[in-house]
Design a protein around this motif. Structure first.
Motif, PDB file in Angstrom:
ATOM      1  N   ALA A  86      32.876  24.024  37.230  1.00 26.98           N
ATOM      2  CA  ALA A  86      33.949  24.659  36.458  1.00 26.98           C
ATOM      3  C   ALA A  86      34.822  25.566  37.311  1.00 26.98           C
ATOM      4  CB  ALA A  86      33.351  25.440  35.294  1.00 26.98           C
ATOM      5  N   THR A  87      34.261  26.122  38.375  1.00 23.81           N
ATOM      6  CA  THR A  87      35.014  27.062  39.210  1.00 23.81           C
ATOM      7  C   THR A  87      35.563  26.421  40.486  1.00 23.81           C
ATOM      8  OG1 THR A  87      32.961  27.813  40.293  1.00 23.81           O
ATOM      9  CG2 THR A  87      33.716  29.048  38.366  1.00 23.81           C
ATOM     10  N   LEU A  88      35.466  25.109  40.614  1.00 25.12           N
ATOM     11  CA  LEU A  88      36.034  24.443  41.783  1.00 25.12           C
ATOM     12  C   LEU A  88      37.541  24.704  41.810  1.00 25.12           C
ATOM     13  CD1 LEU A  88      34.765  22.587  44.002  1.00 25.12           C
ATOM     14  CD2 LEU A  88      35.794  20.674  42.779  1.00 25.12           C
ATOM     15  N   PRO A  89      38.107  25.102  42.938  1.00 22.33           N
ATOM     16  CA  PRO A  89      39.526  25.485  42.965  1.00 22.33           C
ATOM     17  C   PRO A  89      40.490  24.343  42.676  1.00 22.33           C
ATOM     18  CG  PRO A  89      38.358  26.359  44.880  1.00 22.33           C
ATOM     19  CD  PRO A  89      37.439  25.395  44.214  1.00 22.33           C
ATOM     20  N   ILE A  90      40.123  23.123  43.061  1.00 23.00           N
ATOM     21  CA  ILE A  90      41.037  21.998  42.869  1.00 23.00           C
ATOM     22  C   ILE A  90      40.904  21.418  41.458  1.00 23.00           C
ATOM     23  CG2 ILE A  90      41.072  21.390  45.314  1.00 23.00           C
ATOM     24  CD1 ILE A  90      39.010  19.194  44.704  1.00 23.00           C
ATOM     25  N   GLN A 204      43.750  28.559  38.475  1.00 28.32           N
ATOM     26  CA  GLN A 204      43.005  29.814  38.523  1.00 28.32           C
ATOM     27  C   GLN A 204      43.489  30.780  37.444  1.00 28.32           C
ATOM     28  OE1 GLN A 204      42.756  31.519  42.460  1.00 28.32           O
ATOM     29  NE2 GLN A 204      42.375  33.574  41.681  1.00 28.32           N
ATOM     30  N   LEU A 205      44.798  30.880  37.273  1.00 27.65           N
ATOM     31  CA  LEU A 205      45.345  31.807  36.282  1.00 27.65           C
ATOM     32  C   LEU A 205      45.032  31.356  34.858  1.00 27.65           C
ATOM     33  CD1 LEU A 205      48.777  32.591  37.962  1.00 27.65           C
ATOM     34  CD2 LEU A 205      46.755  34.071  37.862  1.00 27.65           C
ATOM     35  N   CYS A 206      45.132  30.055  34.599  1.00 25.60           N
ATOM     36  CA  CYS A 206      44.771  29.547  33.269  1.00 25.60           C
ATOM     37  C   CYS A 206      43.322  29.881  32.933  1.00 25.60           C
ATOM     38  CB  CYS A 206      44.986  28.032  33.206  1.00 25.60           C
ATOM     39  SG  CYS A 206      46.700  27.500  33.061  1.00 25.60           S
ATOM     40  N   ASP A 207      42.424  29.666  33.900  1.00 28.09           N
ATOM     41  CA  ASP A 207      41.005  29.933  33.662  1.00 28.09           C
ATOM     42  C   ASP A 207      40.737  31.428  33.486  1.00 28.09           C
ATOM     43  OD1 ASP A 207      40.473  27.253  33.778  1.00 28.09           O
ATOM     44  OD2 ASP A 207      39.742  27.266  35.840  1.00 28.09           O
ATOM     45  N   GLN A 208      41.420  32.255  34.257  1.00 30.62           N
ATOM     46  CA  GLN A 208      41.234  33.698  34.098  1.00 30.62           C
ATOM     47  C   GLN A 208      41.710  34.172  32.734  1.00 30.62           C
ATOM     48  OE1 GLN A 208      43.201  35.540  37.426  1.00 30.62           O
ATOM     49  NE2 GLN A 208      41.643  34.929  38.906  1.00 30.62           N
ATOM     50  N   ILE A 209      42.806  33.634  32.264  1.00 25.89           N
ATOM     51  CA  ILE A 209      43.299  33.996  30.935  1.00 25.89           C
ATOM     52  C   ILE A 209      42.306  33.548  29.863  1.00 25.89           C
ATOM     53  CG2 ILE A 209      45.106  33.511  29.226  1.00 25.89           C
ATOM     54  CD1 ILE A 209      47.059  33.330  31.646  1.00 25.89           C
ATOM     55  N   THR A 210      41.772  32.330  29.994  1.00 24.97           N
ATOM     56  CA  THR A 210      40.802  31.817  29.028  1.00 24.97           C
ATOM     57  C   THR A 210      39.558  32.694  28.967  1.00 24.97           C
ATOM     58  OG1 THR A 210      41.552  29.538  29.345  1.00 24.97           O
ATOM     59  CG2 THR A 210      39.344  29.837  28.437  1.00 24.97           C
ATOM     60  N   HIS A 211      39.121  33.196  30.128  1.00 25.92           N
ATOM     61  CA  HIS A 211      37.914  34.017  30.198  1.00 25.92           C
ATOM     62  C   HIS A 211      38.201  35.508  30.028  1.00 25.92           C
ATOM     63  CE1 HIS A 211      36.500  30.277  32.090  1.00 25.92           C
ATOM     64  NE2 HIS A 211      35.270  30.688  31.826  1.00 25.92           N
ATOM     65  N   HIS A 212      39.454  35.837  29.725  1.00 29.40           N
ATOM     66  CA  HIS A 212      39.859  37.250  29.572  1.00 29.40           C
ATOM     67  C   HIS A 212      39.534  38.052  30.833  1.00 29.40           C
ATOM     68  CE1 HIS A 212      40.557  36.393  25.342  1.00 29.40           C
ATOM     69  NE2 HIS A 212      39.326  35.892  25.266  1.00 29.40           N
ATOM     70  N   GLN A 213      39.790  37.437  31.994  1.00 27.84           N
ATOM     71  CA  GLN A 213      39.490  38.070  33.274  1.00 27.84           C
ATOM     72  C   GLN A 213      40.737  38.245  34.139  1.00 27.84           C
ATOM     73  OE1 GLN A 213      36.556  35.384  34.889  1.00 27.84           O
ATOM     74  NE2 GLN A 213      34.856  36.329  33.768  1.00 27.84           N
ATOM     75  N   ASP A 215      43.598  39.725  36.169  1.00 29.80           N
ATOM     76  CA  ASP A 215      44.007  40.959  36.829  1.00 29.80           C
ATOM     77  C   ASP A 215      45.505  40.830  37.116  1.00 29.80           C
ATOM     78  OD1 ASP A 215      44.720  42.936  38.675  1.00 29.80           O
ATOM     79  OD2 ASP A 215      42.780  42.900  39.683  1.00 29.80           O
ATOM     80  N   PRO A 216      46.372  41.548  36.388  1.00 27.86           N
ATOM     81  CA  PRO A 216      47.821  41.366  36.539  1.00 27.86           C
ATOM     82  C   PRO A 216      48.308  41.569  37.975  1.00 27.86           C
ATOM     83  CG  PRO A 216      47.347  42.621  34.561  1.00 27.86           C
ATOM     84  CD  PRO A 216      46.054  42.488  35.305  1.00 27.86           C
ATOM     85  N   GLU A 217      47.755  42.541  38.682  1.00 29.92           N
ATOM     86  CA  GLU A 217      48.202  42.781  40.055  1.00 29.92           C
ATOM     87  C   GLU A 217      47.812  41.619  40.974  1.00 29.92           C
ATOM     88  OE1 GLU A 217      46.942  46.526  41.538  1.00 29.92           O
ATOM     89  OE2 GLU A 217      48.022  47.698  40.009  1.00 29.92           O
ATOM     90  N   ALA A 218      46.570  41.145  40.842  1.00 33.58           N
ATOM     91  CA  ALA A 218      46.125  40.010  41.650  1.00 33.58           C
ATOM     92  C   ALA A 218      46.909  38.754  41.294  1.00 33.58           C
ATOM     93  CB  ALA A 218      44.628  39.777  41.456  1.00 33.58           C
ATOM     94  N   ALA A 219      47.217  38.597  39.995  1.00 39.95           N
ATOM     95  CA  ALA A 219      47.995  37.441  39.557  1.00 39.95           C
ATOM     96  C   ALA A 219      49.398  37.476  40.153  1.00 39.95           C
ATOM     97  CB  ALA A 219      48.062  37.403  38.037  1.00 39.95           C
ATOM     98  N   ALA A 220      50.010  38.649  40.146  1.00 42.07           N
ATOM     99  CA  ALA A 220      51.353  38.794  40.714  1.00 42.07           C
ATOM    100  C   ALA A 220      51.352  38.470  42.200  1.00 42.07           C
ATOM    101  CB  ALA A 220      51.873  40.207  40.463  1.00 42.07           C
ATOM    102  N   GLU A 221      50.295  38.883  42.902  1.00 42.76           N
ATOM    103  CA  GLU A 221      50.189  38.594  44.335  1.00 42.76           C
ATOM    104  C   GLU A 221      50.020  37.096  44.573  1.00 42.76           C
ATOM    105  OE1 GLU A 221      47.301  39.741  48.134  1.00 42.76           O
ATOM    106  OE2 GLU A 221      47.274  40.965  46.307  1.00 42.76           O
ATOM    107  N   LEU A 222      49.216  36.460  43.735  1.00 44.48           N
ATOM    108  CA  LEU A 222      48.993  35.021  43.864  1.00 44.48           C
ATOM    109  C   LEU A 222      50.295  34.248  43.638  1.00 44.48           C
ATOM    110  CD1 LEU A 222      46.776  32.856  44.268  1.00 44.48           C
ATOM    111  CD2 LEU A 222      46.457  32.865  41.787  1.00 44.48           C
ATOM    112  N   ILE A 223      51.038  34.654  42.620  1.00 45.37           N
ATOM    113  CA  ILE A 223      52.319  34.008  42.322  1.00 45.37           C
ATOM    114  C   ILE A 223      53.305  34.216  43.470  1.00 45.37           C
ATOM    115  CG2 ILE A 223      54.330  34.084  40.785  1.00 45.37           C
ATOM    116  CD1 ILE A 223      52.321  34.790  38.518  1.00 45.37           C
TER     117      ILE A 223
END
Length: 250
Positions: A86-90, A204-213, A215-223
């Protein structure tokens, strides 16, 4: 070999190949499966994974009941596998070339996409044998399928066919049996041709949102990393030049 990893360019396939045992997973098979997933985590050339059954009428029957009885297989070990998948990045695709039972239903649910056929069947049997399903699996079923559908699977032990599974949202794609392999391959090829940094970031962002995990700052950096990458410049230039982009994943 009951769990086989094949890599063809940007697409990897894990084949379950133990039809005599309905592709049930022993402790050794689970450990090998996890090692294959660890290999894929460190291979930047692979952009998509397909999980399927090589032959037989069953995609996967979950953990070996015989080993559950003798104690060599545990729910915790099986959860290690499902969490790793479930956590495989690809992006991951389950091609259910047959029925799914018990943990096999959860194994496919760990993938981002599930391709199946109208005639396939699926049920989760723990209530029929007196077993309480592992907690991580219950969470996954409820989170991905909703509380009512999860209860129908776990508590009532209902059996569903492919058409029902598609209508209830378990299957993402429903194909005629003769079209299943080609449609899955085409879909994998399409994803493999997309920008891998953007694809993996959005997964990664979809899964984090689904799991309520999230982190807006980390998400902004990833984007920002994606939007500053050469891949974006290549994509924009390809649109301007009316050609297919060639993404490097950098």
């Amino acid at each position: 070999m009951t769990i086989e990893l094949v890599v063809d360019g940007a697409i990897a396939t894990i084949n379950l190949s133990n039809p005599a045992k309905h592709n049930s997973l022993t402790a050794d098979a689970v450990s090998l499966f996890i090692r294959h997933l660890d290999t894929l985590r460190t291979d930047p050339a692979v952009r998509v994974l397909i999980v399927t059954n090589r032959e037989g009428k069953t995609f996967c029957a979950g953990a070996s009941l015989q080993q559950m009885l003798d104690g060599s297989m545990s729910g915790e070990l099986f959860s290690t596998l499902t969490n790793s998948l479930a956590t495989l990045p690809i992006p991951t695709i389950a091609m259910l070339n047959g029925n799914a039972y018990g943990g096999g239903a959860e194994l496919a649910l760990c993938c981002d996409f599930r391709f199946g056929t109208p005639g396939m069947r699926l049920f989760v049997p723990p209530a029929r044998i007196g077993l309480c399903y592992p907690l991580d699996g219950i969470k996954r079923l409820v989170r991905n399928l909703g509380n009512t559908f999860a209860k129908r699977l776990l508590i009532a032990g209902e059996e569903f066919n492919g058409q029902q599974l598609y209508e209830l949202g378990y299957l993402t794609h429903l194909l005629a049996p003769e079209d299943l392999e080609s449609a899955t391959s085409d879909f994998a090829q399409t994803i493999a041709g997309l920008a891998p940094l953007a694809v993996q970031a959005m997964k990664q962002l979809c899964d984090q949102i689904t799991h309520h995990q999230l982190d807006p700052e980390a998400a902004a950096e990833l984007i920002a990393t994606c939007n500053a990458s050469p891949d974006l410049q290549e994509g924009l230039q390809a649109v301007n030049e009316k050609r297919t982009p060639v993404f490097r994943g950098k």
